[in-house]
Design an enzyme around this catalytic site. Structure first.
Site, short mmCIF file in Angstrom:
data_model
loop_
_atom_site.label_atom_id
_atom_site.label_comp_id
_atom_site.label_asym_id
_atom_site.label_seq_id
_atom_site.Cartn_x
_atom_site.Cartn_y
_atom_site.Cartn_z
N ASN A 1 1.30 -1.07 0.25
CA ASN A 1 -0.07 -0.11 -0.08
C ASN A 1 1.18 0.95 -0.27
OD1 ASN A 1 -2.29 1.86 0.76
ND2 ASN A 1 -2.52 1.47 2.33
N HIS B 1 -9.90 0.56 4.98
CA HIS B 1 -7.75 0.77 5.81
C HIS B 1 -8.37 2.24 6.98
CE1 HIS B 1 -4.04 2.86 6.31
NE2 HIS B 1 -3.76 1.20 6.19
N LYS C 1 0.24 4.49 -0.17
CA LYS C 1 -1.25 5.57 0.08
C LYS C 1 -0.27 6.17 -0.94
CE LYS C 1 -0.64 2.94 4.88
NZ LYS C 1 -0.47 3.63 5.98
N GLU D 1 -4.84 -5.25 10.20
CA GLU D 1 -3.89 -4.34 10.39
C GLU D 1 -4.68 -3.64 12.03
OE1 GLU D 1 -2.41 -2.68 6.53
OE2 GLU D 1 -4.11 -2.32 7.12
N GLU E 1 -6.78 4.63 7.62
CA GLU E 1 -7.07 5.56 7.73
C GLU E 1 -8.03 6.65 7.37
OE1 GLU E 1 -2.28 5.08 7.11
OE2 GLU E 1 -3.36 5.08 5.17
N GLY F 1 2.95 2.35 10.23
CA GLY F 1 3.77 3.17 10.86
C GLY F 1 4.04 3.82 11.97
N SER G 1 3.38 -2.16 10.12
CA SER G 1 5.23 -1.86 10.28
C SER G 1 5.81 -3.55 10.07
CB SER G 1 5.35 -1.52 12.13
OG SER G 1 4.41 -0.43 12.46
#
Length: 307
Positions: free
Chosen positions: A70, A154, A72, A224, A156, A230, A270
């Site tokens: 991904n 996701h 992003k 996730e 985010e 991250g 990560s």
């Protein structure tokens, strides 16, 4: 008279053939990889997979390992060309499906540079085919530029853009109906984990998907943990396996034993070349959804974690 008419038709047919071939040649000269990949997708892949899928076993359950990258909101033409060259030149495990989640405006560019064996995914798509939805992208549009996957739900999108479980499930339903494969994301926040609510949260998110998805064949679930995305923090292999095993049991109890046995569940958060091999050893981890590391050459080592 009839002979003249037939001759005229033959001449017109020949002319049409020459023109169409010329236009096709011009198209494939500009977008050669897109055309070849589309041809493989619509004409050859089903037969190919039917012949070889039974022989392609990546873990004890027969679920083929699947690694998604991904990107992003990262990359430009120069850096994407460099990443695509690394992936094109690499010896990637043929027993692993690889999918690249590319920024929407670079989807066709990336599709044209990557080998057809690597799938290309949109990072988002709306729940309808077209209309007055400024800034949105439909699954039909993604397919039109060569994407065959889409990443939905996701963290985010959930946290920053306030997408609800219900909206995400509606997006997944429409994307599947339009012929895209879906990476359906789920995961808990740090506060939810520390409160002991991990299973409750991922079950709620899966329930929303289950209300809209009837056929799970073209779905990959990506677990996730939000606190590991991250941050440099990674769930230990045992922590990840624990949630994946819970999801497998949830699927058995709420969908079917068959779906539980066949649905691939990725781990994301990560993931790096340093921890991928240990994570990949766990029986219910069927791949990864990789963020930052997918922009680096080490992504090749992550793809090859089971090699």
């Amino acid at each position: 008279m009839d002979m003249n008419h037939s001759a005229t038709n033959l001449t017109l047919d020949a002319l049409k053939s020459v023109v169409s071939q010329a236009l096709l040649g011009k198209f494939t000269a500009v977008f050669p990889k897109l055309f070849k990949c589309q041809w493989k997708t619509y004409e050859g892949q089903k037969k190919l997979y039917a012949n070889f899928s039974k022989d392609t076993v990546s873990n004890m359950s027969g679920r083929k390992f699947c690694v998604g990258g991904n990107w992003k909101m990262n990359g430009d033409q120069k850096s994407i060309a460099e990443i695509c060259k690394v992936l094109s030149d690499a010896q990637l495990d043929p027993n692993t499906d690889v999918v690249i989640g590319c920024p929407a405006i670079y989807l066709m560019f990336a599709r044209n540079l990557l080998p057809c064996s690597i799938g290309v995914a949109g990072q988002n798509a709306y729940k309808v085919a077209k209309g007055a939805f400024t800034g949105e992208i439909s699954p039909a549009m993604l397919k039109d530029v060569g994407a065959d996957w889409v990443i939905l739900g996701h963290s985010e999108r959930r946290a920053i853009f306030k997408e609800s479980d219900e909206l995400i499930a509606e997006k997944a339903e429409h994307a599947l109906a339009e012929g895209l494969k879906v990476i359906a994301c789920i995961g808990e926040t740090l506060e939810e984990r520390e409160a002991g609510r991990t299973n409750e949260v991922v079950a709620r998110q899966m329930c929303a998907y289950a209300k809209k998805i009837r056929d799970w064949t073209n779905v990959v679930v990506a677990y996730e943990p939000v606190w590991a995305i991250g941050t440099g923090k990674t769930a230990t292999p045992d922590q990840a396996q624990e949630v994946h095993a819970f999801l497998r049991q949830w699927l058995t109890e709420n969908i079917s034993k068959e779906v539980s046995n066949t649905l691939r569940i990725q781990y994301g958060g990560s993931v790096t070349a340093a921890n991928a091999k240990e994570l990949a050893k766990k029986p219910d981890i069927d791949g990864f959804l990789v963020g930052g590391a997918s922009l680096k050459p080490e992504f090749v080592d992550i793809v090859n974690a089971r090699k």
